[in-house]
Design an enzyme around this catalytic site. Structure first.
Site, mmCIF file in Angstrom:
data_model
loop_
_atom_site.group_PDB
_atom_site.id
_atom_site.type_symbol
_atom_site.label_atom_id
_atom_site.label_comp_id
_atom_site.label_asym_id
_atom_site.label_seq_id
_atom_site.Cartn_x
_atom_site.Cartn_y
_atom_site.Cartn_z
ATOM 1 N NE ARG A 129 -4.164 -1.597 1.786
ATOM 2 C CZ ARG A 129 -5.135 -2.137 2.658
ATOM 3 N NH1 ARG A 129 -5.066 -1.952 4.029
ATOM 4 N NH2 ARG A 129 -6.269 -2.680 2.350
ATOM 5 C CE LYS A 173 -16.815 -12.966 11.207
ATOM 6 N NZ LYS A 173 -17.241 -11.620 11.915
ATOM 7 N N GLY A 217 -7.152 -7.786 1.200
ATOM 8 C CA GLY A 217 -5.737 -7.827 2.020
ATOM 9 C C GLY A 217 -4.869 -9.168 2.027
ATOM 10 N N GLY A 260 -12.178 -4.497 1.382
ATOM 11 C CA GLY A 260 -13.561 -4.125 1.730
ATOM 12 C C GLY A 260 -14.073 -3.084 0.802
#
Ligand code: ADP
Ligand code: MG
Length: 405
Positions: free
Chosen positions: A40, A211, A361, A385
């Site tokens: 990043r 998740k 990520g 996200g």
């Protein structure tokens, strides 16, 4: 949306320009900590460099981790300032606060072509506040570091990884200064547009990670659009359970089984689940892994990677794909015994002839940790996200605000 080129065309020499960058990187556990993965930081360099080369006085705002609205040394951007200076090959001034005395003094003293990095904006409770007034107040302080519009102040949004957040430094500040979309935001959005517009077919999406609940919304909106959805990672066990299989001690989100059953009933022909699973009794590097059929996971065992037959089946589907989006590792790739699934799928995604996009990520980190050639992928997104929310069809506040006058 006005671009950085538009801003540069107006001339930036001597002007103070606030840049929101995404410098949210993992740090080592050493003392002092250092940046352990600088994707990043590197992705933020083009905008910063172009502004500096044109003589702007650049003030960079960014966040790191999730401090709770007050200074917390564990989340200081100081190690990032060091890495930024190293990569830029120029000095970086570092403010000890966000909009306090240190930031104001250093911002005032900036010379043409000089750079100031502010401390973690999340050290200020206004950054993430749900209260518009509190956010607005912090945004006003940030904007004033540039002297404001009358003194030539401008704002460049380049933190793609944060544009899904309605935060002061991402959203509110754009309302207070002439605003421009940075190169990273522009590039990321154009790739996502290609995925949501008319993707070349077959269009295959690969989802993994830990998740299901995080990714249900994206499954829901992607399923009608894709030709195949390949499911691996920790989330495959909720799907396997929905098919009525025992999953031992694998990750399971019992309250999502019903939703997964619905996906299977409606679009089962598109969903490809693992047929074999690498299991072990615990999540450790010296665990003794075993490969078992996906419908025969022994009780007490944890499914920690997809098996070789599944990798081959996924690779075959990917082999004929023309557009691929991959988010989420296929297994616990951080540990060698459970990395093969992620590596195999990553290689198959990299070999796609057409558009291949990696989002997330941990997925991007896996590409590097497994020493795969990043250039083989069409695009590696810096924002997990943000890209998922875009694909869900949600508005990204940090992008939408740039479209306003
Ligand atoms: P991304 O950041 O790419 O969106 P996620 O954050 O959703 O990905 O998930 C990444 C994590 O999922 C990794 O830390 C990986 O170890 C974990 N994971 C993958 N497969 C499994 C599994 N079978 N059991 C437990 N954790 C898993
Ligand atoms: Mg993650």
């Amino acid at each position: 949306m006005r671009s950085l080129d538009d801003l540069l065309r107006h001339g930036v020499k001597g002007r103070r320009v606030l840049v929101r960058s995404d410098l949210n990187v993992p740090l080592t556990k050493t003392d002092p900590p250092a940046v352990s993965d600088d994707l990043r930081v590197r992705a933020s360099l083009p905008v910063i460099t172009r502004l500096l080369d044109h003589g702007a006085r650049v003030i960079v705002a960014a966040h790191l981790g999730r401090p709770e609205g007050e200074p917390d040394a564990r989340y200081s951007l100081s190690p990032v300032a060091d890495r930024l200076a190293q990569l830029l090959g120029r000095p970086v001034e570092f403010a000890l606060d966000t909009v306090g005395e240190s930031a104001r003094l250093l911002a005032n003293e900036l010379g043409d072509g000089e750079l100031l990095l502010l401390e973690n904006v999340r050290f200020n409770p206004g950054e993430t506040s749900k209260d518009e007034t509190a956010r607005g107040e912090f945004a006003r302080c940030l904007a004033m570091l540039t002297g404001g519009e009358d003194e030539g102040g401008a704002f460049v949004e380049d933190a793609f990884g944060a544009v899904h957040r309605k935060h002061a430094s991402v959203y509110d500040v754009a309302k207070l200064l002439p605003h421009y979309g940075g190169d990273l935001v522009r590039d990321e959005v154009s790739v996502l547009k290609a995925l949501t517009g008319k993707p070349e077919r077959p269009y295959v999406v690969v989802l993994g990670g830990s998740k299901v609940s995080d990714k249900l919304a994206v499954i829901n909106s992607l399923l009608p659009k894709v030709d195949r959805l390949l499911v691996g990672g920790g989330m495959c066990f909720t799907f396997l359970a929905a098919q009525g299989h025992e999953v031992g001690d694998s990750l399971l989100e019992a309250d999502q089984i019903e939703t997964c059953r619905g996906f299977l009933a409606q679009n089962g022909h598109k969903i490809v689940l693992p047929t074999d699973i690498v299991v072990a009794s615990d999540v450790s590097a010296d665990a003794e892994p075993r490969t078992v059929a996906a419908d025969a996971i022994p009780s007490g065992m944890k499914g920690l990677d997809i098996g070789p037959r599944t990798v081959a089946a996924f690779a075959e589907v990917l082999g004929s794909a023309r557009t691929v989006f991959w988010n989420g590792p296929m297994g616990v790739f951080e540990l060698a015994p459970f990395a093969a699934g992620t590596k195999g799928v990553a290689q198959a995604v990299a070999a796609v002839s057409g558009l291949s996009v990696v989002g997330g990520g941990d997925s991007a980190a896996a590409v590097r940790a497994l020493h795969l050639d990043g250039n083989a992928f069409g695009h590696i997104s810096t924002g997990g996200g943000a890209s998922l929310e875009y694909l869900e069809g949600k508005t990204l506040p940090g992008v939408a605000v740039l479209e306003e006058e």
